[in-house]
Scaffold this active site. Structure first.
Site, mmCIF file in Angstrom:
data_model
loop_
_atom_site.group_PDB
_atom_site.id
_atom_site.type_symbol
_atom_site.label_atom_id
_atom_site.label_comp_id
_atom_site.label_asym_id
_atom_site.label_seq_id
_atom_site.Cartn_x
_atom_site.Cartn_y
_atom_site.Cartn_z
ATOM 1 N N HIS A 43 -8.974 -24.131 7.938
ATOM 2 C CA HIS A 43 -8.362 -23.595 9.112
ATOM 3 C C HIS A 43 -6.935 -23.953 8.930
ATOM 4 C CE1 HIS A 43 -7.832 -23.944 13.940
ATOM 5 N NE2 HIS A 43 -6.861 -23.580 13.419
ATOM 6 N N GLU A 70 -10.838 -20.205 10.030
ATOM 7 C CA GLU A 70 -10.540 -20.468 11.515
ATOM 8 C C GLU A 70 -8.985 -20.432 11.625
ATOM 9 O OE1 GLU A 70 -14.064 -23.566 12.450
ATOM 10 O OE2 GLU A 70 -11.820 -24.293 12.304
ATOM 11 N N HIS A 190 -16.563 -29.533 16.429
ATOM 12 C CA HIS A 190 -15.543 -30.139 16.867
ATOM 13 C C HIS A 190 -16.162 -31.669 17.267
ATOM 14 C CE1 HIS A 190 -11.261 -30.451 17.526
ATOM 15 N NE2 HIS A 190 -11.533 -31.245 18.164
#
Length: 237
Positions: A43, A70, A190
């Site tokens: 990410h 991401e 998450h």
């Protein structure tokens, strides 16, 4: 079996803290795949405080499982994804100064923008996923964007589960069922961890992939990376 994609951002954070190249993120990506992970997630953020944009290019030749990038689809991020052509791009609406992702897309308000971005990625053969809160209308909105998958934002579940509230998984179950009925693949991520992943997996129908970074890396400090990856895989069966 649900696929495990290891987010290696924390390895880049550790590397950057000393300004050198130890630990090496490319070698770590090779290792987690060798240990059994079915994917590698990064990410990159605009300030490159952990994963750098160059890392995305360096990782491309060595990720032979699923490569998932991401990020917030600002122009620089879009260019990076189109240049590296990962297996999957996961769109996350995080602000530039966000410590970590903290909300899913409003797929209704941002429909036109998401349609345009997703179309560009899909035209280049890249599978798309969008980060969403477990809200039924947002799943319906996601379908209208043309995305291939959704990624359920699981922080609320993880927090409530740690307090003993197993009913916190119910909105996720409902959203996963709706997504499946709309022919949307379901990912999740998450704050998923060894403590909650088995319950979550058993509860969510047709869960294709989980992306886990912070918990997996911290658990590995005590238990070892190879051991932890195999613990996750056993819980995801």
């Amino acid at each position: 079996m649900t696929k495990l994609s290891v987010n290696i951002n924390k390895i880049a954070t550790l590397r950057n803290s000393r300004g050198g190249d130890v630990p090496n993120v490319v070698q770590f990506a090779k290792d987690v795949q060798r240990f059994g992970a079915e994917g590698v997630t990064i990410h990159p953020r605009p300030d490159e405080r952990h994963i750098r944009y160059q890392d995305a290019h360096d990782l491309k030749p060595v990720v032979y499982t699923e490569y998932n990038i991401e990020g917030n689809p600002i122009p620089k991020f879009i260019d990076l994804v189109l240049a590296t052509k990962p297996t999957q791009v996961t769109l996350v609406p995080d602000s530039i100064d966000a410590i970590t992702s903290n909300a899913g897309w409003d797929t209704i308000k941002n429909k036109d923008f998401l349609v345009e971005v997703i179309k560009e990625f899909k035209n280049n053969g890249i599978r798309t996923s969008i980060f969403v809160d477990p809200v039924l209308k947002q799943i319906e909105g996601a379908k209208e964007t043309g995305t291939d998958r959704i990624e359920l934002y699981t922080e609320a579940f993880a927090h409530q589960y740690s307090l003993g509230n197993k009913d916190a998984v119910i909105p996720y179950v409902d959203c996963a069922k709706l997504a499946d009925s709309l022919d949307l693949g379901v990912n999740a991520g998450h704050d998923l961890s060894l403590d909650n992943i088995e319950f979550f997996k058993q509860s969510i129908p047709n869960l294709l992939e989980v992306s886990i970074g912070h918990a997996l890396i911290t658990e590995s400090l005590y238990l070892g990376v190879e051991n932890v990856i195999n613990m996750y895989k056993n819980k995801l069966k």
